[in-house]
Motif scaffolding. Structure first.
Motif, PDB file in Angstrom:
ATOM      1  N   THR A   1     -25.474   2.380 -28.090  1.00  5.12           N
ATOM      2  CA  THR A   1     -26.682   1.636 -28.446  1.00  5.12           C
ATOM      3  C   THR A   1     -26.898   0.398 -27.591  1.00  5.12           C
ATOM      4  N   HIS A   2     -28.188   0.031 -27.473  1.00  5.61           N
ATOM      5  CA  HIS A   2     -28.543  -1.279 -26.902  1.00  5.61           C
ATOM      6  C   HIS A   2     -28.888  -2.245 -28.034  1.00  5.61           C
ATOM      7  N   ASP A   3     -28.839  -1.762 -29.268  1.00  8.76           N
ATOM      8  CA  ASP A   3     -29.241  -2.560 -30.431  1.00  8.76           C
ATOM      9  C   ASP A   3     -28.003  -3.302 -30.964  1.00  8.76           C
TER      10      ASP A   3
ATOM     11  N   ALA B   1     -17.033  12.752 -12.206  1.00  9.00           N
ATOM     12  CA  ALA B   1     -18.102  12.616 -11.213  1.00  9.00           C
ATOM     13  C   ALA B   1     -19.058  13.791 -11.401  1.00  9.00           C
ATOM     14  N   TYR B   2     -20.370  13.501 -11.336  1.00  6.96           N
ATOM     15  CA  TYR B   2     -21.366  14.577 -11.403  1.00  6.96           C
ATOM     16  C   TYR B   2     -21.282  15.412 -10.120  1.00  6.96           C
ATOM     17  N   PRO B   3     -21.857  16.619 -10.158  1.00  5.67           N
ATOM     18  CA  PRO B   3     -21.766  17.502  -8.977  1.00  5.67           C
ATOM     19  C   PRO B   3     -22.275  16.841  -7.691  1.00  5.67           C
TER      20      PRO B   3
ATOM     21  N   GLN C   1     -19.890   8.973  -9.426  1.00  6.82           N
ATOM     22  CA  GLN C   1     -18.766   8.743 -10.357  1.00  6.82           C
ATOM     23  C   GLN C   1     -19.309   8.017 -11.591  1.00  6.82           C
ATOM     24  N   ALA C   2     -19.400   8.707 -12.738  1.00  9.75           N
ATOM     25  CA  ALA C   2     -20.002   8.107 -13.935  1.00  9.75           C
ATOM     26  C   ALA C   2     -18.949   7.542 -14.876  1.00  9.75           C
ATOM     27  N   ILE C   3     -17.734   8.096 -14.849  1.00 10.74           N
ATOM     28  CA  ILE C   3     -16.655   7.632 -15.746  1.00 10.74           C
ATOM     29  C   ILE C   3     -15.418   7.353 -14.904  1.00 10.74           C
TER      30      ILE C   3
ATOM     31  N   GLY D   1     -23.376  -1.057 -23.353  1.00 16.56           N
ATOM     32  CA  GLY D   1     -23.326  -1.185 -21.896  1.00 16.56           C
ATOM     33  C   GLY D   1     -24.733  -1.079 -21.361  1.00 16.56           C
ATOM     34  N   ALA D   2     -24.947  -1.669 -20.198  1.00 21.35           N
ATOM     35  CA  ALA D   2     -26.283  -1.666 -19.598  1.00 21.35           C
ATOM     36  C   ALA D   2     -26.719  -0.230 -19.280  1.00 21.35           C
ATOM     37  N   ASN D   3     -27.965  -0.054 -18.892  1.00 18.51           N
ATOM     38  CA  ASN D   3     -28.448   1.263 -18.451  1.00 18.51           C
ATOM     39  C   ASN D   3     -27.541   1.776 -17.337  1.00 18.51           C
ATOM     40  N   GLY D   4     -27.153   3.033 -17.470  1.00 20.51           N
ATOM     41  CA  GLY D   4     -26.326   3.635 -16.415  1.00 20.51           C
ATOM     42  C   GLY D   4     -24.848   3.317 -16.506  1.00 20.51           C
ATOM     43  N   ALA D   5     -24.426   2.655 -17.602  1.00 17.77           N
ATOM     44  CA  ALA D   5     -23.010   2.273 -17.734  1.00 17.77           C
ATOM     45  C   ALA D   5     -22.096   3.481 -17.960  1.00 17.77           C
ATOM     46  N   GLY D   6     -22.653   4.564 -18.495  1.00 18.60           N
ATOM     47  CA  GLY D   6     -21.843   5.772 -18.676  1.00 18.60           C
ATOM     48  C   GLY D   6     -21.718   6.253 -20.125  1.00 18.60           C
ATOM     49  N   LYS D   7     -22.499   5.673 -21.024  1.00 16.98           N
ATOM     50  CA  LYS D   7     -22.371   6.011 -22.453  1.00 16.98           C
ATOM     51  C   LYS D   7     -22.688   7.492 -22.707  1.00 16.98           C
ATOM     52  N   SER D   8     -23.855   7.937 -22.220  1.00 18.73           N
ATOM     53  CA  SER D   8     -24.222   9.346 -22.456  1.00 18.73           C
ATOM     54  C   SER D   8     -23.269  10.284 -21.722  1.00 18.73           C
ATOM     55  N   SER D   9     -22.828   9.875 -20.547  1.00 20.20           N
ATOM     56  CA  SER D   9     -21.890  10.727 -19.796  1.00 20.20           C
ATOM     57  C   SER D   9     -20.606  10.916 -20.596  1.00 20.20           C
ATOM     58  N   LEU D  10     -20.152   9.853 -21.235  1.00 19.10           N
ATOM     59  CA  LEU D  10     -18.921   9.957 -22.034  1.00 19.10           C
ATOM     60  C   LEU D  10     -19.141  10.903 -23.221  1.00 19.10           C
ATOM     61  N   PHE D  11     -20.286  10.765 -23.888  1.00 22.20           N
ATOM     62  CA  PHE D  11     -20.581  11.659 -25.018  1.00 22.20           C
ATOM     63  C   PHE D  11     -20.605  13.122 -24.566  1.00 22.20           C
ATOM     64  N   LYS D  12     -21.229  13.358 -23.391  1.00 26.77           N
ATOM     65  CA  LYS D  12     -21.340  14.749 -22.919  1.00 26.77           C
ATOM     66  C   LYS D  12     -19.959  15.347 -22.650  1.00 26.77           C
ATOM     67  N   LEU D  13     -19.031  14.504 -22.248  1.00 29.92           N
ATOM     68  CA  LEU D  13     -17.659  14.993 -22.031  1.00 29.92           C
ATOM     69  C   LEU D  13     -16.970  15.264 -23.370  1.00 29.92           C
TER      70      LEU D  13
HETATM   71  N1  LIG Z   1     -26.870  14.684 -13.984  1.00 25.02           N
HETATM   72  C1  LIG Z   1     -26.510  13.607 -13.300  1.00 25.02           C
HETATM   73  N2  LIG Z   1     -26.234  13.691 -11.975  1.00 25.02           N
HETATM   74  C2  LIG Z   1     -25.851  12.608 -11.267  1.00 25.02           C
HETATM   75  N3  LIG Z   1     -25.711  11.373 -11.800  1.00 25.02           N
HETATM   76  C3  LIG Z   1     -25.985  11.241 -13.099  1.00 25.02           C
HETATM   77  C4  LIG Z   1     -26.394  12.327 -13.920  1.00 25.02           C
HETATM   78  N4  LIG Z   1     -26.586  11.877 -15.190  1.00 25.02           N
HETATM   79  C5  LIG Z   1     -26.298  10.563 -15.150  1.00 25.02           C
HETATM   80  N5  LIG Z   1     -25.937  10.177 -13.918  1.00 25.02           N
HETATM   81  C6  LIG Z   1     -25.531   8.837 -13.477  1.00 25.02           C
HETATM   82  O1  LIG Z   1     -24.343   8.479 -14.173  1.00 25.02           O
HETATM   83  C7  LIG Z   1     -24.363   7.100 -14.515  1.00 25.02           C
HETATM   84  C8  LIG Z   1     -24.162   6.946 -16.017  1.00 25.02           C
HETATM   85  O2  LIG Z   1     -25.325   7.444 -16.655  1.00 25.02           O
HETATM   86  P1  LIG Z   1     -25.419   7.558 -18.245  1.00 25.02           P
HETATM   87  O3  LIG Z   1     -26.682   8.305 -18.561  1.00 25.02           O
HETATM   88  O4  LIG Z   1     -24.149   8.068 -18.768  1.00 25.02           O
HETATM   89  O5  LIG Z   1     -25.582   6.013 -18.626  1.00 25.02           O
HETATM   90  P2  LIG Z   1     -25.940   5.358 -20.036  1.00 25.02           P
HETATM   91  O6  LIG Z   1     -24.948   4.265 -20.252  1.00 25.02           O
HETATM   92  O7  LIG Z   1     -26.047   6.403 -21.089  1.00 25.02           O
HETATM   93  O8  LIG Z   1     -27.366   4.718 -19.715  1.00 25.02           O
HETATM   94  P3  LIG Z   1     -28.640   4.429 -20.668  1.00 25.02           P
HETATM   95  O9  LIG Z   1     -28.300   3.232 -21.501  1.00 25.02           O
HETATM   96  O10 LIG Z   1     -29.725   4.125 -19.671  1.00 25.02           O
HETATM   97  O11 LIG Z   1     -28.919   5.671 -21.465  1.00 25.02           O
HETATM   98  C9  LIG Z   1     -25.694   6.543 -14.006  1.00 25.02           C
HETATM   99  O12 LIG Z   1     -25.474   5.887 -12.785  1.00 25.02           O
HETATM  100  C10 LIG Z   1     -26.549   7.774 -13.819  1.00 25.02           C
HETATM  101  O13 LIG Z   1     -27.473   7.606 -12.761  1.00 25.02           O
END
Ligand SMILES: Nc1ncnc2c1ncn2[C@@H]1O[C@H](COP(=O)(O)OP(=O)(O)OP(=O)(O)O)[C@@H](O)[C@H]1O
Length: 243
Positions: free
Chosen positions: A189-191, A10-12, A16-18, A35-47
């Motif tokens: 990717t979305h591609d 969960a972000y601060p 809850q992203a993952i 996964g759609a926008n906001g699915a959590g892909k970038s959040s997983l990479f950052k972890l």
């Molecule tokens: N710094 C943050 N603080 C709070 N919530 C965040 C933060 N960064 C991302 N989120 C939320 O976490 C969820 C996952 O976001 P994430 O960027 O991981 O999705 P994504 O799958 O990479 O999306 P996209 O395809 O649009 O890049 C989203 O609901 C987003 O709003």
């Protein structure tokens, strides 16, 4: 090569992203993380690369857990190519951008040069060696960003949207480049057409959880499954709509 166990994040602000992600990725796999926008892909990479701190669950790369004290070694093993190459390239010469990582490792300059030249030759971009990164095209920048990660000889590379915002020819060039890389690749990717082309496994994230995980055929040919996650069949499999 990469194992994710009972991962929650969960972000601060409490978002809850993952949610309870469990994954095992073998050496040499080429995986599309979709996964759609906001699915959590970038959040997983950052972890995985330790930009976000793991509070619940574990990520293990090549037998090494991702923790504050292992981050230096983790970043030797895992490279990440960011969606926007301008976040990755900051030197005034392509050569120096690619040399940046190896120089940080305090390698001898002749070893650094060998690494940089090898990578430039491997990717067929030796002619860009002395160019200014910020003057290059979007497609050229993408390939230079890939080169700067390759120069670190990572075991795993995470790619965040490598084909977004590219024209068809530059996109094809990046896809061909990715296809030549034989290390473990996870491509957010979305591609889906690219996934069809160069990945052997597809993982769908949906609201932070793994919704499906299987072969390209199992996942990308299943219109019903894709639509449940707000995704569509790859374009090449859709019926053309001609007016
Ligand atoms: N710094 C943050 N603080 C709070 N919530 C965040 C933060 N960064 C991302 N989120 C939320 O976490 C969820 C996952 O976001 P994430 O960027 O991981 O999705 P994504 O799958 O990479 O999306 P996209 O395809 O649009 O890049 C989203 O609901 C987003 O709003």
């Amino acid at each position: 090569m990469l194992e994710i166990k009972k991962l929650n994040y969960a972000y601060p602000d409490g978002h809850q992203a993952i949610r309870d992600v469990n994954l095992k990725i073998e050496e040499g796999e080429s995986i599309a993380l979709v996964g759609a926008n906001g699915a959590g892909k970038s959040s997983l990479f950052k972890l995985i690369i330790g930009i976000s701190e793991i509070k619940e669950g574990a990520i293990i790369v090549d037998d090494l857990p991702v923790e504050k004290k292992t981050l230096k070694d983790i970043r030797r093993k895992v490279g990440m190519v960011f969606q926007n190459p301008d976040d990755q390239l900051f030197m005034t010469k392509v050569y120096d951008d690619i040399a940046f990582g190896p120089r940080n490792e305090l390698l001898d300059e002749h070893v650094v040069e060998e690494r940089v030249v090898n990578v430039l030759e491997q990717l067929g971009i030796i002619h860009l060696r002395d160019r200014m990164p910020h003057r290059l095209s979007g497609g050229e920048k993408r390939v230079i960003a890939i080169a700067s990660v390759l120069a670190m000889n990572p075991r795993v590379i995470l790619f965040d949207e490598p084909t977004s915002f590219l024209d068809p020819q530059a996109r094809r060039n990046v896809i061909n480049t990715l296809d030549t890389l034989k290390m473990t690749k996870v491509i957010a990717t979305h591609d889906l057409d690219m996934a069809l082309d160069i990945c052997d496994r597809v993982i769908i994230l949906h609201h932070g959880s793994v919704f499906a995980d299987g072969t390209v055929r199992d996942i990308l040919f299943d219109e019903n499954l894709l639509s449940q996650c707000h995704l569509e069949l790859p374009l090449c499999m859709q019926k053309p709509r001609v007016r």
